[in-house]
Structures are given as C-alpha cells and as structure tokens.
Scaffold this motif. Structure first.
Motif, PDB file in Angstrom:
ATOM      1  N   THR A 111      -4.668   7.082   6.650  1.00 42.52           N
ATOM      2  CA  THR A 111      -3.404   6.391   5.737  1.00 42.52           C
ATOM      3  C   THR A 111      -2.716   5.426   6.626  1.00 42.52           C
ATOM      4  O   THR A 111      -2.632   5.478   7.999  1.00 42.52           O
ATOM      5  CB  THR A 111      -2.459   7.544   5.141  1.00 42.52           C
ATOM      6  OG1 THR A 111      -1.817   8.159   6.344  1.00 42.52           O
ATOM      7  CG2 THR A 111      -3.427   8.723   4.637  1.00 42.52           C
ATOM      8  N   THR A 112      -1.905   4.660   5.904  1.00 42.06           N
ATOM      9  CA  THR A 112      -0.988   3.781   6.573  1.00 42.06           C
ATOM     10  C   THR A 112      -0.169   4.465   7.617  1.00 42.06           C
ATOM     11  O   THR A 112       0.007   4.100   8.649  1.00 42.06           O
ATOM     12  CB  THR A 112      -0.188   2.789   5.460  1.00 42.06           C
ATOM     13  OG1 THR A 112      -1.161   2.111   4.621  1.00 42.06           O
ATOM     14  CG2 THR A 112       0.587   2.011   6.488  1.00 42.06           C
ATOM     15  N   GLN A 139      -9.672   4.681  10.527  1.00 45.46           N
ATOM     16  CA  GLN A 139      -9.573   4.849   9.104  1.00 45.46           C
ATOM     17  C   GLN A 139      -8.760   6.100   8.789  1.00 45.46           C
ATOM     18  O   GLN A 139      -8.775   7.225   9.514  1.00 45.46           O
ATOM     19  CB  GLN A 139     -11.068   5.226   8.452  1.00 45.46           C
ATOM     20  CG  GLN A 139     -10.870   5.594   7.131  1.00 45.46           C
ATOM     21  CD  GLN A 139     -12.334   6.061   6.372  1.00 45.46           C
ATOM     22  OE1 GLN A 139     -13.179   6.592   7.064  1.00 45.46           O
ATOM     23  NE2 GLN A 139     -12.479   5.786   5.218  1.00 45.46           N
ATOM     24  N   LEU A 188       0.886  -0.997   0.035  1.00 42.09           N
ATOM     25  CA  LEU A 188      -0.184   0.025   0.096  1.00 42.09           C
ATOM     26  C   LEU A 188       0.650   1.036  -0.160  1.00 42.09           C
ATOM     27  O   LEU A 188       1.974   1.332   0.589  1.00 42.09           O
ATOM     28  CB  LEU A 188      -0.931  -0.040   1.341  1.00 42.09           C
ATOM     29  CG  LEU A 188      -1.892  -1.145   1.277  1.00 42.09           C
ATOM     30  CD1 LEU A 188      -2.593  -1.056   2.601  1.00 42.09           C
ATOM     31  CD2 LEU A 188      -2.954  -0.963   0.073  1.00 42.09           C
ATOM     32  N   ALA A 189       0.199   2.373  -0.687  1.00 44.21           N
ATOM     33  CA  ALA A 189       1.023   3.604  -0.625  1.00 44.21           C
ATOM     34  C   ALA A 189       0.757   4.354   0.810  1.00 44.21           C
ATOM     35  O   ALA A 189      -0.174   4.025   1.396  1.00 44.21           O
ATOM     36  CB  ALA A 189       0.495   4.424  -1.914  1.00 44.21           C
ATOM     37  N   ASP A 190       1.728   4.971   1.144  1.00 45.24           N
ATOM     38  CA  ASP A 190       1.517   5.670   2.316  1.00 45.24           C
ATOM     39  C   ASP A 190       0.347   6.593   2.793  1.00 45.24           C
ATOM     40  O   ASP A 190      -0.361   7.002   3.588  1.00 45.24           O
ATOM     41  CB  ASP A 190       2.674   6.440   2.986  1.00 45.24           C
ATOM     42  CG  ASP A 190       3.840   5.582   3.513  1.00 45.24           C
ATOM     43  OD1 ASP A 190       3.414   4.459   3.910  1.00 45.24           O
ATOM     44  OD2 ASP A 190       4.912   6.009   3.559  1.00 45.24           O
ATOM     45  N   ASN A 191       0.151   7.199   1.215  1.00 50.24           N
ATOM     46  CA  ASN A 191      -1.048   8.100   1.363  1.00 50.24           C
ATOM     47  C   ASN A 191      -2.781   7.349   0.891  1.00 50.24           C
ATOM     48  O   ASN A 191      -3.550   8.076   0.808  1.00 50.24           O
ATOM     49  CB  ASN A 191      -0.866   9.166   0.472  1.00 50.24           C
ATOM     50  CG  ASN A 191      -0.591   8.856  -0.936  1.00 50.24           C
ATOM     51  OD1 ASN A 191      -0.862   7.694  -1.300  1.00 50.24           O
ATOM     52  ND2 ASN A 191      -0.720   9.590  -1.974  1.00 50.24           N
ATOM     53  N   GLN A 192      -2.507   6.177   0.691  1.00 53.58           N
ATOM     54  CA  GLN A 192      -3.766   5.350   0.701  1.00 53.58           C
ATOM     55  C   GLN A 192      -4.633   5.276   2.021  1.00 53.58           C
ATOM     56  O   GLN A 192      -4.207   4.775   2.777  1.00 53.58           O
ATOM     57  CB  GLN A 192      -3.513   4.008   0.016  1.00 53.58           C
ATOM     58  CG  GLN A 192      -4.891   3.330  -0.487  1.00 53.58           C
ATOM     59  CD  GLN A 192      -4.581   2.036  -1.156  1.00 53.58           C
ATOM     60  OE1 GLN A 192      -3.382   1.636  -1.558  1.00 53.58           O
ATOM     61  NE2 GLN A 192      -5.415   1.204  -1.180  1.00 53.58           N
ATOM     62  N   THR A 193      -5.934   5.453   1.817  1.00 56.14           N
ATOM     63  CA  THR A 193      -6.787   5.445   3.166  1.00 56.14           C
ATOM     64  C   THR A 193      -7.193   3.940   3.374  1.00 56.14           C
ATOM     65  O   THR A 193      -7.562   3.089   2.257  1.00 56.14           O
ATOM     66  CB  THR A 193      -8.121   6.233   2.595  1.00 56.14           C
ATOM     67  OG1 THR A 193      -7.665   7.616   2.752  1.00 56.14           O
ATOM     68  CG2 THR A 193      -8.885   5.994   4.145  1.00 56.14           C
ATOM     69  N   ILE A 194      -7.051   3.420   4.421  1.00 56.55           N
ATOM     70  CA  ILE A 194      -7.177   1.971   4.709  1.00 56.55           C
ATOM     71  C   ILE A 194      -8.154   2.236   6.027  1.00 56.55           C
ATOM     72  O   ILE A 194      -8.275   3.162   6.751  1.00 56.55           O
ATOM     73  CB  ILE A 194      -5.921   1.089   5.050  1.00 56.55           C
ATOM     74  CG1 ILE A 194      -5.074   1.830   6.093  1.00 56.55           C
ATOM     75  CG2 ILE A 194      -5.235   1.142   3.686  1.00 56.55           C
ATOM     76  CD1 ILE A 194      -4.002   0.831   6.497  1.00 56.55           C
TER      77      ILE A 194
END
Length: 88
Positions: free
Chosen positions: A61-62, A59, A2-8
C-alpha cells in the motif's frame, strides 16, 4: 489520488554500503513493513567487498511503501526512484 490501502508498485534503486552487509535491510522491508519485493537487478562485489546496488520493485500500500522508504532514509541509505534522488 490513491487510497492508502490500494496496492501499488514502486521501483527504486538502492545502495547498501559495505557496513550494512551483515544487516537484513531488504528482509526487514518484508517483515517490518509487509511489502512484497522483487529484486530485478543487483550488483555485489566479489566476496561482498564494497557497496551493493539493488533495483527493487516494491509492492504494497502507499502507506507501507512510504513507511519503508522513510526507514531507509532514516538509516541513511541512498535511494533513487523515478521522481528524485535521496542521498546522504
């Protein structure tokens, strides 16, 4: 990966001991780390005696979630997630 700026979303189970009841632990995860938090379950003793147990859906970013989890570990709270148990 996952990219660091992707919301998870990450689900954790958190124990907040009695001596932290006057501390805004969950609120700080929102204000200091920019997370959105859904409390999916909670157990508190009558009149807030004893430990509190919270199921939280985090919820963000990583990087935000990792920083928030690190903070909880630094203040020595018990955290369970789907991968492991951290306790002190």
């Amino acid at each position: 990966m996952l990219a660091d700026n992707q919301t998870i979303n990450k689900q954790i189970h958190l124990r907040i001991p009695k001596n932290f009841h006057q501390e805004p632990v969950i609120s700080r995860l929102v204000s200091d780390y920019g997370l959105t938090i859904n409390i999916t379950a909670a157990i508190l003793g009558a009149n807030a005696v004893g430990d509190g147990w919270f199921d939280l859906d985090l919820q963000g970013t990583t990087a935000q979630i990792d920083a928030a989890i690190n903070h909880l570990q630094e203040i020595e709270l018990e955290i369970w997630d789907e991968n492991n148990i951290s306790s002190w």
